[in-house]
Design a protein around this motif. Sequence first.
Motif, PDB file in Angstrom:
ATOM      1  N   THR A  94      40.716 -17.647  79.327  1.00 21.49           N
ATOM      2  CA  THR A  94      41.214 -17.918  80.676  1.00 21.49           C
ATOM      3  C   THR A  94      40.097 -18.338  81.623  1.00 21.49           C
ATOM      4  O   THR A  94      40.277 -19.248  82.435  1.00 21.49           O
ATOM      5  CB  THR A  94      41.940 -16.683  81.230  1.00 21.49           C
ATOM      6  OG1 THR A  94      42.895 -16.243  80.264  1.00 21.49           O
ATOM      7  CG2 THR A  94      42.642 -16.976  82.526  1.00 21.49           C
ATOM      8  N   THR A  95      38.957 -17.691  81.521  1.00 23.11           N
ATOM      9  CA  THR A  95      37.837 -18.047  82.398  1.00 23.11           C
ATOM     10  C   THR A  95      37.393 -19.481  82.146  1.00 23.11           C
ATOM     11  O   THR A  95      37.173 -20.250  83.082  1.00 23.11           O
ATOM     12  CB  THR A  95      36.658 -17.080  82.181  1.00 23.11           C
ATOM     13  OG1 THR A  95      37.112 -15.746  82.430  1.00 23.11           O
ATOM     14  CG2 THR A  95      35.499 -17.410  83.099  1.00 23.11           C
ATOM     15  N   TYR A  96      37.296 -19.860  80.862  1.00 23.25           N
ATOM     16  CA  TYR A  96      36.946 -21.236  80.534  1.00 23.25           C
ATOM     17  C   TYR A  96      38.013 -22.208  81.037  1.00 23.25           C
ATOM     18  O   TYR A  96      37.702 -23.300  81.505  1.00 23.25           O
ATOM     19  CB  TYR A  96      36.766 -21.426  79.027  1.00 23.25           C
ATOM     20  CG  TYR A  96      35.443 -20.973  78.490  1.00 23.25           C
ATOM     21  CD1 TYR A  96      34.259 -21.213  79.180  1.00 23.25           C
ATOM     22  CD2 TYR A  96      35.362 -20.325  77.268  1.00 23.25           C
ATOM     23  CE1 TYR A  96      33.037 -20.809  78.675  1.00 23.25           C
ATOM     24  CE2 TYR A  96      34.140 -19.916  76.752  1.00 23.25           C
ATOM     25  CZ  TYR A  96      32.982 -20.169  77.464  1.00 23.25           C
ATOM     26  OH  TYR A  96      31.783 -19.774  76.951  1.00 23.25           O
ATOM     27  N   ALA A  97      39.274 -21.832  80.942  1.00 23.65           N
ATOM     28  CA  ALA A  97      40.356 -22.695  81.414  1.00 23.65           C
ATOM     29  C   ALA A  97      40.231 -22.934  82.914  1.00 23.65           C
ATOM     30  O   ALA A  97      40.350 -24.074  83.392  1.00 23.65           O
ATOM     31  CB  ALA A  97      41.715 -22.089  81.077  1.00 23.65           C
ATOM     32  N   LEU A  98      39.983 -21.881  83.659  1.00 25.74           N
ATOM     33  CA  LEU A  98      39.823 -22.022  85.110  1.00 25.74           C
ATOM     34  C   LEU A  98      38.575 -22.830  85.454  1.00 25.74           C
ATOM     35  O   LEU A  98      38.611 -23.696  86.335  1.00 25.74           O
ATOM     36  CB  LEU A  98      39.762 -20.649  85.776  1.00 25.74           C
ATOM     37  CG  LEU A  98      41.076 -19.883  85.816  1.00 25.74           C
ATOM     38  CD1 LEU A  98      40.849 -18.452  86.300  1.00 25.74           C
ATOM     39  CD2 LEU A  98      42.082 -20.590  86.711  1.00 25.74           C
ATOM     40  N   LEU A  99      37.484 -22.544  84.756  1.00 20.96           N
ATOM     41  CA  LEU A  99      36.263 -23.304  84.998  1.00 20.96           C
ATOM     42  C   LEU A  99      36.453 -24.780  84.665  1.00 20.96           C
ATOM     43  O   LEU A  99      35.945 -25.657  85.373  1.00 20.96           O
ATOM     44  CB  LEU A  99      35.106 -22.730  84.177  1.00 20.96           C
ATOM     45  CG  LEU A  99      34.541 -21.410  84.655  1.00 20.96           C
ATOM     46  CD1 LEU A  99      33.536 -20.860  83.642  1.00 20.96           C
ATOM     47  CD2 LEU A  99      33.900 -21.551  86.026  1.00 20.96           C
ATOM     48  N   ASN A 100      37.196 -25.061  83.590  1.00 24.63           N
ATOM     49  CA  ASN A 100      37.455 -26.451  83.222  1.00 24.63           C
ATOM     50  C   ASN A 100      38.288 -27.148  84.287  1.00 24.63           C
ATOM     51  O   ASN A 100      37.971 -28.266  84.704  1.00 24.63           O
ATOM     52  CB  ASN A 100      38.144 -26.530  81.859  1.00 24.63           C
ATOM     53  CG  ASN A 100      38.226 -27.943  81.344  1.00 24.63           C
ATOM     54  OD1 ASN A 100      37.272 -28.702  81.407  1.00 24.63           O
ATOM     55  ND2 ASN A 100      39.393 -28.306  80.834  1.00 24.63           N
ATOM     56  N   ALA A 101      39.351 -26.497  84.724  1.00 29.67           N
ATOM     57  CA  ALA A 101      40.232 -27.109  85.722  1.00 29.67           C
ATOM     58  C   ALA A 101      39.490 -27.347  87.038  1.00 29.67           C
ATOM     59  O   ALA A 101      39.485 -28.464  87.564  1.00 29.67           O
ATOM     60  CB  ALA A 101      41.460 -26.236  85.949  1.00 29.67           C
ATOM     61  N   LEU A 102      38.861 -26.316  87.555  1.00 32.35           N
ATOM     62  CA  LEU A 102      38.182 -26.446  88.843  1.00 32.35           C
ATOM     63  C   LEU A 102      36.908 -27.287  88.729  1.00 32.35           C
ATOM     64  O   LEU A 102      36.637 -28.131  89.581  1.00 32.35           O
ATOM     65  CB  LEU A 102      37.855 -25.061  89.402  1.00 32.35           C
ATOM     66  CG  LEU A 102      39.059 -24.169  89.687  1.00 32.35           C
ATOM     67  CD1 LEU A 102      38.607 -22.773  90.102  1.00 32.35           C
ATOM     68  CD2 LEU A 102      39.949 -24.786  90.750  1.00 32.35           C
ATOM     69  N   GLY A 103      36.149 -27.059  87.667  1.00 36.78           N
ATOM     70  CA  GLY A 103      34.891 -27.789  87.484  1.00 36.78           C
ATOM     71  C   GLY A 103      35.109 -29.270  87.254  1.00 36.78           C
ATOM     72  O   GLY A 103      34.368 -30.102  87.774  1.00 36.78           O
ATOM     73  N   SER A 104      36.123 -29.617  86.480  1.00 41.36           N
ATOM     74  CA  SER A 104      36.400 -31.028  86.210  1.00 41.36           C
ATOM     75  C   SER A 104      36.819 -31.773  87.465  1.00 41.36           C
ATOM     76  O   SER A 104      36.366 -32.896  87.705  1.00 41.36           O
ATOM     77  CB  SER A 104      37.486 -31.166  85.137  1.00 41.36           C
ATOM     78  OG  SER A 104      36.990 -30.771  83.887  1.00 41.36           O
ATOM     79  N   VAL A 105      37.671 -31.149  88.254  1.00 43.39           N
ATOM     80  CA  VAL A 105      38.113 -31.796  89.496  1.00 43.39           C
ATOM     81  C   VAL A 105      36.931 -31.944  90.464  1.00 43.39           C
ATOM     82  O   VAL A 105      36.701 -33.022  91.012  1.00 43.39           O
ATOM     83  CB  VAL A 105      39.277 -31.028  90.148  1.00 43.39           C
ATOM     84  CG1 VAL A 105      39.576 -31.555  91.539  1.00 43.39           C
ATOM     85  CG2 VAL A 105      40.517 -31.102  89.268  1.00 43.39           C
ATOM     86  N   ALA A 106      36.168 -30.874  90.628  1.00 42.89           N
ATOM     87  CA  ALA A 106      35.023 -30.924  91.544  1.00 42.89           C
ATOM     88  C   ALA A 106      33.977 -31.928  91.054  1.00 42.89           C
ATOM     89  O   ALA A 106      33.458 -32.726  91.842  1.00 42.89           O
ATOM     90  CB  ALA A 106      34.397 -29.534  91.683  1.00 42.89           C
ATOM     91  N   ALA A 107      33.666 -31.899  89.767  1.00 46.04           N
ATOM     92  CA  ALA A 107      32.666 -32.813  89.223  1.00 46.04           C
ATOM     93  C   ALA A 107      33.145 -34.269  89.301  1.00 46.04           C
ATOM     94  O   ALA A 107      32.356 -35.168  89.611  1.00 46.04           O
ATOM     95  CB  ALA A 107      32.336 -32.448  87.778  1.00 46.04           C
ATOM     96  N   GLY A 108      34.424 -34.504  89.036  1.00 47.23           N
ATOM     97  CA  GLY A 108      34.971 -35.856  89.124  1.00 47.23           C
ATOM     98  C   GLY A 108      34.920 -36.401  90.539  1.00 47.23           C
ATOM     99  O   GLY A 108      34.531 -37.555  90.763  1.00 47.23           O
ATOM    100  N   LEU A 109      35.301 -35.574  91.497  1.00 49.53           N
ATOM    101  CA  LEU A 109      35.236 -36.010  92.897  1.00 49.53           C
ATOM    102  C   LEU A 109      33.791 -36.239  93.332  1.00 49.53           C
ATOM    103  O   LEU A 109      33.483 -37.220  94.010  1.00 49.53           O
ATOM    104  CB  LEU A 109      35.908 -34.976  93.807  1.00 49.53           C
ATOM    105  CG  LEU A 109      37.422 -34.871  93.690  1.00 49.53           C
ATOM    106  CD1 LEU A 109      37.941 -33.677  94.483  1.00 49.53           C
ATOM    107  CD2 LEU A 109      38.086 -36.151  94.159  1.00 49.53           C
TER     108      LEU A 109
END
Length: 120
Positions: free
Chosen positions: A90-105
């Motif tokens: 779950t922690t990786y899932a949240l980090l992936n979701a939030l990190g990917s959006v933040a990194a993409g932006l």
Amino acid sequence: MTVLLVVLGAAVGAPLRYLVDRLVQARHDSVFPWGTMTVNVIGSAVLGFLAAAAVSGPVMTLLGTGFCGALTTYSTFGYETVRLARTGATTYALLNALGSVAAGLGAAWCGMAVALALTP
């Protein structure tokens, strides 16, 4: 002609996505999808650059729609995030979701900043 430009761009972007994803993921001993995040961030930066450079018409069709569209992958990002959550990471899932959006932006913003800095 437009469809051909999209196909040509995708013909480069899709294999590049696969190769970069495999290369990056092979270097990480983790369930975290570093390869997918990498291609999505690169694609966001390139598209941000193209947009800020006011690239349009056939070049945007080739590079923006074809190349960046095939290089980046929202469906794989979504699948990998759900897979992580379902397997208990779950922690990786949240980090992936939030990190990917933040990194993409952030990457899109950086790409735009570079294009604007290069514009006289």
